[in-house]
Design an enzyme around this catalytic site. Sequence first.
Site, PDB file in Angstrom:
ATOM      1  N   ASP A   3      28.708  -3.463  58.763  1.00 48.43           N
ATOM      2  CA  ASP A   3      29.779  -2.555  59.201  1.00 48.43           C
ATOM      3  C   ASP A   3      29.779  -2.480  60.731  1.00 48.43           C
ATOM      4  O   ASP A   3      28.760  -2.736  61.371  1.00 48.43           O
ATOM      5  CB  ASP A   3      29.522  -1.130  58.677  1.00 48.43           C
ATOM      6  CG  ASP A   3      29.930  -0.965  57.217  1.00 48.43           C
ATOM      7  OD1 ASP A   3      30.507  -1.892  56.639  1.00 48.43           O
ATOM      8  OD2 ASP A   3      29.662   0.117  56.670  1.00 48.43           O
ATOM      9  N   ARG A  55      35.551  10.990  58.578  1.00 50.78           N
ATOM     10  CA  ARG A  55      36.414   9.914  59.088  1.00 50.78           C
ATOM     11  C   ARG A  55      37.589   9.679  58.141  1.00 50.78           C
ATOM     12  O   ARG A  55      38.701   9.415  58.575  1.00 50.78           O
ATOM     13  CB  ARG A  55      35.592   8.625  59.297  1.00 50.78           C
ATOM     14  CG  ARG A  55      34.614   8.745  60.462  1.00 50.78           C
ATOM     15  CD  ARG A  55      34.041   7.402  60.873  1.00 50.78           C
ATOM     16  NE  ARG A  55      33.146   6.845  59.885  1.00 50.78           N
ATOM     17  CZ  ARG A  55      31.850   7.143  59.779  1.00 50.78           C
ATOM     18  NH1 ARG A  55      31.291   7.995  60.618  1.00 50.78           N
ATOM     19  NH2 ARG A  55      31.098   6.583  58.852  1.00 50.78           N
ATOM     20  N   ARG A  56      37.360   9.842  56.827  1.00 51.61           N
ATOM     21  CA  ARG A  56      38.475   9.679  55.875  1.00 51.61           C
ATOM     22  C   ARG A  56      39.486  10.815  56.057  1.00 51.61           C
ATOM     23  O   ARG A  56      40.685  10.610  55.965  1.00 51.61           O
ATOM     24  CB  ARG A  56      37.976   9.675  54.421  1.00 51.61           C
ATOM     25  CG  ARG A  56      37.002   8.573  54.063  1.00 51.61           C
ATOM     26  CD  ARG A  56      37.541   7.167  54.136  1.00 51.61           C
ATOM     27  NE  ARG A  56      37.732   6.568  55.436  1.00 51.61           N
ATOM     28  CZ  ARG A  56      36.773   6.016  56.181  1.00 51.61           C
ATOM     29  NH1 ARG A  56      35.534   6.014  55.776  1.00 51.61           N
ATOM     30  NH2 ARG A  56      37.054   5.468  57.352  1.00 51.61           N
ATOM     31  N   ARG A  64      35.660  -9.149  58.402  1.00 46.38           N
ATOM     32  CA  ARG A  64      36.498  -8.039  57.940  1.00 46.38           C
ATOM     33  C   ARG A  64      37.229  -7.460  59.149  1.00 46.38           C
ATOM     34  O   ARG A  64      36.612  -7.078  60.134  1.00 46.38           O
ATOM     35  CB  ARG A  64      35.634  -6.956  57.309  1.00 46.38           C
ATOM     36  CG  ARG A  64      36.431  -5.713  56.914  1.00 46.38           C
ATOM     37  CD  ARG A  64      35.514  -4.506  56.645  1.00 46.38           C
ATOM     38  NE  ARG A  64      34.569  -4.750  55.583  1.00 46.38           N
ATOM     39  CZ  ARG A  64      33.460  -4.018  55.417  1.00 46.38           C
ATOM     40  NH1 ARG A  64      33.167  -3.040  56.253  1.00 46.38           N
ATOM     41  NH2 ARG A  64      32.628  -4.278  54.429  1.00 46.38           N
TER      42      ARG A  64
HETATM   43  C1  LIG Z   1      37.032  -2.036  53.135  1.00 43.29           C
HETATM   44  C2  LIG Z   1      37.049  -1.272  54.419  1.00 43.29           C
HETATM   45  C3  LIG Z   1      35.944  -1.296  55.242  1.00 43.29           C
HETATM   46  C4  LIG Z   1      35.953  -0.621  56.458  1.00 43.29           C
HETATM   47  N1  LIG Z   1      34.896  -0.752  57.326  1.00 43.29           N
HETATM   48  C5  LIG Z   1      34.967  -0.189  58.540  1.00 43.29           C
HETATM   49  C6  LIG Z   1      33.969  -0.420  59.522  1.00 43.29           C
HETATM   50  O1  LIG Z   1      32.985  -1.132  59.317  1.00 43.29           O
HETATM   51  N2  LIG Z   1      34.128   0.185  60.738  1.00 43.29           N
HETATM   52  C7  LIG Z   1      35.204   0.981  61.026  1.00 43.29           C
HETATM   53  O2  LIG Z   1      35.305   1.479  62.154  1.00 43.29           O
HETATM   54  N3  LIG Z   1      36.148   1.231  60.097  1.00 43.29           N
HETATM   55  C8  LIG Z   1      36.051   0.670  58.877  1.00 43.29           C
HETATM   56  N4  LIG Z   1      37.052   0.905  57.965  1.00 43.29           N
HETATM   57  C9  LIG Z   1      38.051   1.993  58.208  1.00 43.29           C
HETATM   58  C10 LIG Z   1      39.229   1.491  58.991  1.00 43.29           C
HETATM   59  O3  LIG Z   1      38.845   1.201  60.315  1.00 43.29           O
HETATM   60  C11 LIG Z   1      40.331   2.570  59.040  1.00 43.29           C
HETATM   61  O4  LIG Z   1      39.824   3.707  59.652  1.00 43.29           O
HETATM   62  C12 LIG Z   1      40.872   2.934  57.679  1.00 43.29           C
HETATM   63  O5  LIG Z   1      40.938   1.838  56.828  1.00 43.29           O
HETATM   64  C13 LIG Z   1      42.281   3.523  57.827  1.00 43.29           C
HETATM   65  O6  LIG Z   1      43.145   2.589  58.408  1.00 43.29           O
HETATM   66  P1  LIG Z   1      44.313   1.826  57.605  1.00 43.29           P
HETATM   67  O7  LIG Z   1      44.307   0.421  58.058  1.00 43.29           O
HETATM   68  O8  LIG Z   1      44.124   2.004  56.171  1.00 43.29           O
HETATM   69  O9  LIG Z   1      45.627   2.467  58.150  1.00 43.29           O
HETATM   70  P2  LIG Z   1      46.106   3.945  58.459  1.00 43.29           P
HETATM   71  O10 LIG Z   1      46.736   3.858  59.809  1.00 43.29           O
HETATM   72  O11 LIG Z   1      45.066   4.989  58.201  1.00 43.29           O
HETATM   73  O12 LIG Z   1      47.221   4.135  57.364  1.00 43.29           O
HETATM   74  C14 LIG Z   1      48.363   3.313  57.408  1.00 43.29           C
HETATM   75  C15 LIG Z   1      49.213   3.536  56.191  1.00 43.29           C
HETATM   76  O13 LIG Z   1      48.468   3.213  55.014  1.00 43.29           O
HETATM   77  C16 LIG Z   1      48.848   4.087  53.948  1.00 43.29           C
HETATM   78  N5  LIG Z   1      47.720   4.911  53.552  1.00 43.29           N
HETATM   79  C17 LIG Z   1      46.579   5.118  54.232  1.00 43.29           C
HETATM   80  N6  LIG Z   1      45.761   5.943  53.553  1.00 43.29           N
HETATM   81  C18 LIG Z   1      46.412   6.285  52.429  1.00 43.29           C
HETATM   82  C19 LIG Z   1      46.105   7.111  51.314  1.00 43.29           C
HETATM   83  N7  LIG Z   1      44.961   7.805  51.237  1.00 43.29           N
HETATM   84  N8  LIG Z   1      47.012   7.201  50.328  1.00 43.29           N
HETATM   85  C20 LIG Z   1      48.182   6.539  50.388  1.00 43.29           C
HETATM   86  N9  LIG Z   1      48.531   5.744  51.425  1.00 43.29           N
HETATM   87  C21 LIG Z   1      47.668   5.622  52.427  1.00 43.29           C
HETATM   88  C22 LIG Z   1      49.964   4.962  54.497  1.00 43.29           C
HETATM   89  O14 LIG Z   1      51.187   4.330  54.262  1.00 43.29           O
HETATM   90  C23 LIG Z   1      49.652   4.964  55.982  1.00 43.29           C
HETATM   91  O15 LIG Z   1      50.762   5.264  56.774  1.00 43.29           O
HETATM   92  C24 LIG Z   1      37.092   0.184  56.792  1.00 43.29           C
HETATM   93  C25 LIG Z   1      38.201   0.204  55.963  1.00 43.29           C
HETATM   94  C26 LIG Z   1      38.206  -0.510  54.788  1.00 43.29           C
HETATM   95  C27 LIG Z   1      39.423  -0.491  53.953  1.00 43.29           C
END
Ligand SMILES: Cc1cc2nc3c(=O)[nH]c(=O)nc-3n(C[C@H](O)[C@H](O)[C@H](O)COP(=O)(O)OP(=O)(O)OC[C@H]3O[C@@H](n4cnc5c(N)ncnc54)[C@H](O)[C@@H]3O)c2cc1C
Length: 318
Positions: free
Chosen positions: A144, A298-299, A194
């Site tokens: 990560d 963070r979520r 990733r």
């Molecule tokens: C598998 C995985 C591993 C990760 N590992 C890391 C890591 O190692 N380090 C790190 O810094 N971050 C990590 N992250 C988190 C990542 O950086 C983001 O903070 C997180 O994924 C939210 O960004 P997003 O791309 O989903 O878009 P966002 O900008 O949060 O959301 C964009 C759009 O997605 C849709 N959406 C988002 N959440 C929801 C929901 N709950 N319900 C319905 N629609 C929704 C909506 O349409 C929203 O407008 C990881 C994420 C994933 C998926």
Amino acid sequence: MLRSSLLALAASARAKRLAGTMPGSSGIVSRFVAGETVDDAIRVARELSGAGLRVSLDHLGEGTLDRGQAESTVAAYLEALDALAEVDLTRDAELSIKLSAIGQALGGDGQAGRRGSEGHRVALDNAREVCLAARNAGTTVTLDMEDHTTTDSTLEVLTDLRQDFPETGAVLQSQLRRTEADCRDLASAGSRVRLCKGAYEEPASAAYRDQVEVDRSYVRCLKVLMNGAGYPMVATHDPRLVRIAGVLAERADRDPASYEFQMLYGVRPDEQLRLAASGSTVRVYVPYGDQWYGYLMRRLAERPANVAFFARSLVSRG
Ligand SMILES: Cc1cc2nc3c(=O)[nH]c(=O)nc-3n(C[C@H](O)[C@H](O)[C@H](O)COP(=O)(O)OP(=O)(O)OC[C@H]3O[C@@H](n4cnc5c(N)ncnc54)[C@H](O)[C@@H]3O)c2cc1C
């Protein structure tokens, strides 16, 4: 504004102590976290695998300054590998590890885990132990990525680790200004990368602060990864970026088996199933363990609609 406050809370020791009295099985926690035990993680991994999804297990915890704690985290990952092997899931499930949970911050010598520091040595040794066990079990590890002060150190551990375990995955964050260049460096044959937006509050000197800029950077990085020789892991719930990833993969003549989508446990589960049913490889990141506080914050920062619900569950515990 709310996002910044929540990310500040994520780093607050006092808030963490308050929330720490709430069981990981309660309300909002259990929506995003499989549970506190390895059995909970395996139960969820089996359910997801049964539904045609792959899994990456994350034993929750981060930022330890205690060597014993780092060793316990390694032991927890070894236990998870045994448990996955027992139910024949090591083909479908890999591990995600935060280096700060296995010693990267140790030493406090101001080098932030850079090569030559105690943090680098301990994190690398511990990561090697887990990677070896993972390989013997038939699976892989992804490192990560945490906040931008650890990026160089994490990529140094990755480089050293890949000497012996080239299958080790990396994570890059499109919100960081440096990431397009990092994608170019890592888009080589066999390299699993990733790409996510990034979950940490970062200064404008290191990161794009405007979401549109973060998204544009994501697309630029995706182009580099999809046109490169490595294995892109598209980690986002953003419908627009998921669509663009599909188009870029097609343009690059990529087979669906040559890249994958990744989403978090509890976020857009219907979309995870839809993508898998359409022939894409989809991996779900499944966190478990009792150190869920920073992860949950963070979520919540990403989806403030859940904050009121979380606040109510804290208050109702008195
Ligand atoms: C598998 C995985 C591993 C990760 N590992 C890391 C890591 O190692 N380090 C790190 O810094 N971050 C990590 N992250 C988190 C990542 O950086 C983001 O903070 C997180 O994924 C939210 O960004 P997003 O791309 O989903 O878009 P966002 O900008 O949060 O959301 C964009 C759009 O997605 C849709 N959406 C988002 N959440 C929801 C929901 N709950 N319900 C319905 N629609 C929704 C909506 O349409 C929203 O407008 C990881 C994420 C994933 C998926």
